[in-house]
Each structure stands twice: as structure tokens, then as C-alpha cells.
Design an enzyme around this catalytic site. Structure first.
Site, mmCIF file in Angstrom:
data_model
loop_
_atom_site.group_PDB
_atom_site.id
_atom_site.type_symbol
_atom_site.label_atom_id
_atom_site.label_comp_id
_atom_site.label_asym_id
_atom_site.label_seq_id
_atom_site.Cartn_x
_atom_site.Cartn_y
_atom_site.Cartn_z
ATOM 1 N N GLY A 27 0.547 -1.344 0.273
ATOM 2 C CA GLY A 27 0.289 0.092 0.047
ATOM 3 C C GLY A 27 0.659 1.647 -0.001
ATOM 4 C CB SER A 57 10.856 1.446 -4.928
ATOM 5 O OG SER A 57 10.654 1.696 -6.554
ATOM 6 C CE1 TYR A 96 6.728 4.933 -4.905
ATOM 7 C CE2 TYR A 96 8.328 4.885 -6.530
ATOM 8 C CZ TYR A 96 7.335 3.856 -5.422
ATOM 9 O OH TYR A 96 7.492 2.705 -5.153
ATOM 10 C CE LYS A 116 7.683 2.554 -2.136
ATOM 11 N NZ LYS A 116 6.918 2.077 -1.258
#
Ligand code: 15L
Length: 259
Positions: free
Chosen positions: A69, A108, A133, A137
Site C-alpha cells: 500500500g 522499489s 518517492y 522507500k
């Protein structure tokens, strides 16, 4: 049969995993968006991971969490902060508070996207995120490290490349993972008896890989797929990128994107 909580179950990766893991686990699916067409051994519990009380309600009877999620590409800081910083914290903390030891975290390739394409990197390299982003991570990986060291949780970080039935462009020839290979990796993350804190790359056995994925191999991962069979077709359709940095770095357009 183990009960596995899948956060972000309404997304693409969640849908692939539901199909591939059907019959192997009891799946508790969760997302902000409703998931329909539930199969046997599937239940849906709606939750926003940014709200701690809602996350806590997901944990009863859970043996392992596959945490997919969150916000899944580069985007505004507010959205990334809410979903990938607050949301990720809530999932780890609710797991700890409810005695769920094992978490598979979908990190990622963008946690290390500022490594160059002429380098081969392994699971021990220092993170080099290519975006906000990617930073989020790295935060999740660091949180996993803390929860493993401090609370004895078992954390399996999968730096996922691109999950797709087939690789979609030149960059993805190096980072592609087929749904069945991802399912194999996830199964190792759930079942392996000796996980404390691990980083593995979520990629198929691609000849063009930028990763030394020996840590995944050590844990038993034997990918069945290789992007090479699609290479000629993918390369023939490839258009040159506008900025040379997108070609030089593993993260591709994420290294220049400003959203
Ligand atoms: C990711 O981390 C994203 O979640 C996914 O949507 C793709 O953009 C993938 O990376 C990629 O690099 O192809």
C-alpha cells in the site's frame, strides 16, 4: 493455511499476487478502494493506512504482511508523506503492537535509482534514491531495520523493479519481474524460517539486470523468467529519451521528473 494481509490489494501488483497466490494462503485484502470479485480464501477489509486505528483493525490473526500500500510513483510531497511515511509507519507499528512479526515490504528500484546503468549493485549498497518517492522507500527500509533490530521483527525488503506480464521498454528489460517470479519471491519472504532483515531485488532472471541478486538466490529464489526473449521487439519500439540522464541512470525518468 497461513493468513496473509495484503495492503494496497486493489492495485496492479496486488491483483497479480492475488491470482498467483490463490489457494496457497488465506488473503486478507485491504485498500482504500474497494476490492470486488473476492475468491475463496479471500476477505476484504477497507482501510486507509494513514489512519492508525484503521490499520490496527487489519492485524487480527495475521501471520505475515505483504505491504504494497502507498503512493506508487513520484508525486507531491504531501501525498507521499501521508501514504508512504505516515502510512508505512502505521503498518510497522500496528504489526509490532499486535504481535505480527513478519513483514514483506514492497520497496522499489527507485530507492537506488541514482546508481548508473554501467554499475552492478547488490543488496549492501548505500541507498541513492532518485525521487521523493524513492526517499520514502528508503524510509520504509530504514524503519524495517529499526523494527528488526529493536523489536525482533522479521523484515523482507523487496526492491521491486517493474511487475508486468511482459517488459514494456528498454529500462524495464533490466528490471522486469514477471508475476510468477514475484509470487515465488513473496512466498520465500513468507515461508523462509530465517529472516531477520533482508534486502533482495524483485526482478526476474534478466540477462540485462543491473543487480547482483545473490542475497535472493541465497534464500532460495530461482526466477523462471528472463526479459531477453522480448528484447528485440521492445528495442525496435524504443524512442530516444529527451534527457540523457534518463539513459545514464537506473531510475530512468524518475531522476529528472518534477511533479
Ligand atoms: C515503481 O516503483 C513503481 O511503483 C511502478 O509504478 C513503476 O514505475 C516501477 O517502479 C518502474 O520503475 O518501472
Amino acid at each position: 493455511m497461513k493468513t496473509v494481509l495484503l495492503t494496497g490489494a486493489a492495485g496492479d501488483v496486488g491483483s497479480h499476487l492475488r491470482r498467483e497466490l490463490a489457494g496457497r494462503y488465506r488473503l486478507r485484502l485491504s485498500d482504500r478502494k474497494a476490492v470486488t470479485n473476492l475468491g475463496a480464501n479471500e476477505e476484504f477489509v477497507q482501510a486507509d493506512i494513514a489512519v492508525m486505528e484503521q490499520v490496527g483493525r487489519l492485524m487480527r490473526g495475521v501471520d505475515a504482511i505483504v505491504h504494497l500500500g502507498g503512493f506508487s510513483v513520484e508525486g507531491p510531497w504531501e501525498a507521499i508523506h501521508e501514504a508512504n511515511i505516515v502510512g508505512c509507519y502505521n503498518v510497522f507499528e500496528a504489526a509490532r503492537a499486535n504481535g505480527v512479526k513478519r513483514i514483506l515490504f514492497a520497496t522499489s528500484n527507485h530507492a537506488v535509482g541514482f546508481y548508473r546503468r554501467d554499475e552492478t549493485i547488490d543488496h549492501r549498497v548505500y541507498p541513492r534514491p532518485d525521487s521523493r518517492y524513492g526517499v520514502s522507500k528508503v524510509f520504509g527500509e530504514a524503519l524495517g531495520s529499526l523494527y528488526a533490530d529493536k523489536y525482533g521483527m522479521e523484515v523482507f525488503n523487496m526492491r521491486i523493479g517493474n511487475v508486468n506480464p511482459r517488459p514494456i521498454d528498454k529500462r524495464r528489460l533490466s528490471i522486469w519481474i514477471s508475476p510468477r517470479d514475484l509470487a515465488q519471491l513473496v512466498t520465500i519472504g513468507i515461508e523462509h524460517p530465517d529472516i531477520r532483515f533482508e534486502v533482495v531485488y524483485g526482478v526476474s532472471g534478466n540477462r540485462r539486470s543491473w543487480y547482483d541478486n545473490s542475497n535472493a538466490a541465497r534464500l532460495g529464489y530461482k526466477p523462471q523468467d528472463d526479459s531477453e526473449g522480448y528484447a528485440a521487439e521492445v528495442l525496435a519500439a524504443e524512442k530516444p529519451g529527451a534527457d540523457p540522464r534518463t539513459e545514464a541512470y537506473q531510475g530512468g525518468t524518475f531522476v529528472v521528473i518534477e511533479k
